[in-house]
Design an enzyme around this catalytic site. Structure first.
Site, PDB file in Angstrom:
ATOM      1  N   LEU A 181      -1.222  -1.943  -5.903  1.00  0.00           N
ATOM      2  CA  LEU A 181      -0.853  -0.554  -6.181  1.00  0.00           C
ATOM      3  C   LEU A 181      -1.925   0.408  -5.671  1.00  0.00           C
ATOM      4  CD1 LEU A 181       0.519  -1.261  -9.763  1.00  0.00           C
ATOM      5  CD2 LEU A 181       1.868  -0.518  -7.803  1.00  0.00           C
ATOM      6  N   PRO A 182      -1.581   1.703  -5.549  1.00  0.00           N
ATOM      7  CA  PRO A 182      -2.543   2.649  -4.950  1.00  0.00           C
ATOM      8  C   PRO A 182      -3.856   2.828  -5.727  1.00  0.00           C
ATOM      9  CG  PRO A 182      -0.326   3.568  -4.943  1.00  0.00           C
ATOM     10  CD  PRO A 182      -0.264   2.326  -5.768  1.00  0.00           C
ATOM     11  N   LYS A 219     -15.172  -4.487  -2.461  1.00  0.00           N
ATOM     12  CA  LYS A 219     -14.175  -3.855  -1.583  1.00  0.00           C
ATOM     13  C   LYS A 219     -14.545  -2.395  -1.306  1.00  0.00           C
ATOM     14  CE  LYS A 219     -10.366  -2.605   0.440  1.00  0.00           C
ATOM     15  NZ  LYS A 219      -8.946  -2.659   0.201  1.00  0.00           N
ATOM     16  N   LYS A 254     -10.343   7.808  -0.920  1.00  0.00           N
ATOM     17  CA  LYS A 254     -10.376   7.280  -2.290  1.00  0.00           C
ATOM     18  C   LYS A 254     -11.387   6.137  -2.412  1.00  0.00           C
ATOM     19  CE  LYS A 254      -7.947   3.964  -3.629  1.00  0.00           C
ATOM     20  NZ  LYS A 254      -7.054   2.900  -4.059  1.00  0.00           N
TER      21      LYS A 254
END
Length: 296
Positions: free
Chosen positions: A71-72, A179, A248
């Site tokens: 998911l985002p 990440k 993000k």
């Protein structure tokens, strides 16, 4: 082994650019896959294509042995699992392992992990590196964090359907931290390469010659080999990685650096440069930030 896969039910939540090919690879490996996406038509369509089952509501995930989230944001992952009051929305039992492969905020992952642990449910974080083509090929790099070795062991065969390389990074949250830090390094290389390309061009250098020299010299990086030539000099602007997502991820890396009391001037500069481009351009391929910086 194959029979065991047939008996293992894997839920998959989030069927976007990366989720779609990742779910296909799990189905190809012989697992019984249940798909859920807010776009129910999309889940239905993909389920028909890959011989899986589409779920009309997240509650159906309670029947799964493992559930993968792609998911985002970590906030969306949390909202699928918990109500605003902190009540579990899906009647999960301790037999279900949750695998968050989204680019989540590691501190939010720890919080979600604590909420789930209170219900006896294990969460592992396993974000991916590699764009859509590597998701299709099943060759993503995966960073796996978990506080529960047994859960990590149970998650690994499912993850292996999507990946050639699984790095065990440590406790829960370390995968998501890794990440974000990896993507910050890539974004820093991108921002610096773009800056150099613009300056060189203004001075009279040919941009393609510059890219060739970067790639034969110490300035070489994933960005110079995979992004600059094809997507910037040749003007394709189609890397498949959106500017809001890159921005993000760098924001997550900056928050992480602050949470460990580290001064991060480069991360701050990259965050600001991407933020300016995002404000001006909106949801475009990240390579297009170059066009904004070039005009500035």
């Amino acid at each position: 082994m194959h029979n065991e896969q047939h008996n293992t039910v894997v839920g998959f939540v989030g069927l976007g650019t990366m989720g779609d090919p990742m779910a296909r690879n799990i189905a190809k490996a012989g697992y019984d896959v249940r798909l859920y996406d807010v776009d129910l038509d999309r889940a239905q369509r993909l389920a028909e294509q890959m011989g899986a089952t589409a779920l009309s509501a997240p509650a159906g995930l309670a029947q799964c042995d493992a559930v993968v989230f792609m998911l985002p944001t970590s906030r969306i992952v949390r909202s699928v699992l918990f109500s605003d009051e902190g009540e579990l929305r899906i009647p999960l039992t301790s037999k279900t392992i949750l695998i968050d492969m989204s680019s989540s905020d590691p501190n939010e992952t720890l919080e979600t992990g604590r909420l789930l642990a209170a219900h006896g449910v294990s969460l592992v974080d396993a974000p991916v590196s590699g764009a859509r083509t590597r998701a299709e090929d099943g060759t993503l790099s995966i960073m796996l964090g978990s506080d529960d070795d047994e859960a990590a062991k149970r998650a690994e065969p499912i993850i292996r359907a999507m990946s050639q390389q699984i790095f065990r990074t440590g406790a829960l949250g370390t995968g998501h931290a890794m990440k974000a830090l990896n993507n910050f390094v890539a974004a820093a290389a991108y921002t610096a390469s773009a800056e150099a390309l613009i300056a060189g061009e203004r001075f009279g250098l040919d941009p393609q010659v510059m890219v060739d020299i970067f790639n034969a010299s110490t300035g070489q990086s994933f960005v110079t080999t995979h992004v600059l030539g094809e997507h910037i000099v040749q003007g394709k602007f189609a890397t498949g990685f959106a500017l809001p997502l890159m921005t993000k991820d760098v924001g997550i890396a900056l928050a992480l650096q602050k949470s460990v009391h580290h001064s991060a001037p480069v991360c701050e500069a990259v965050t600001a440069a991407l933020g300016d481009a995002l404000e001006a351009m909106g949801n475009v391929d990240h390579a297009r930030a170059f066009q904004f910086w070039e005009k500035r």
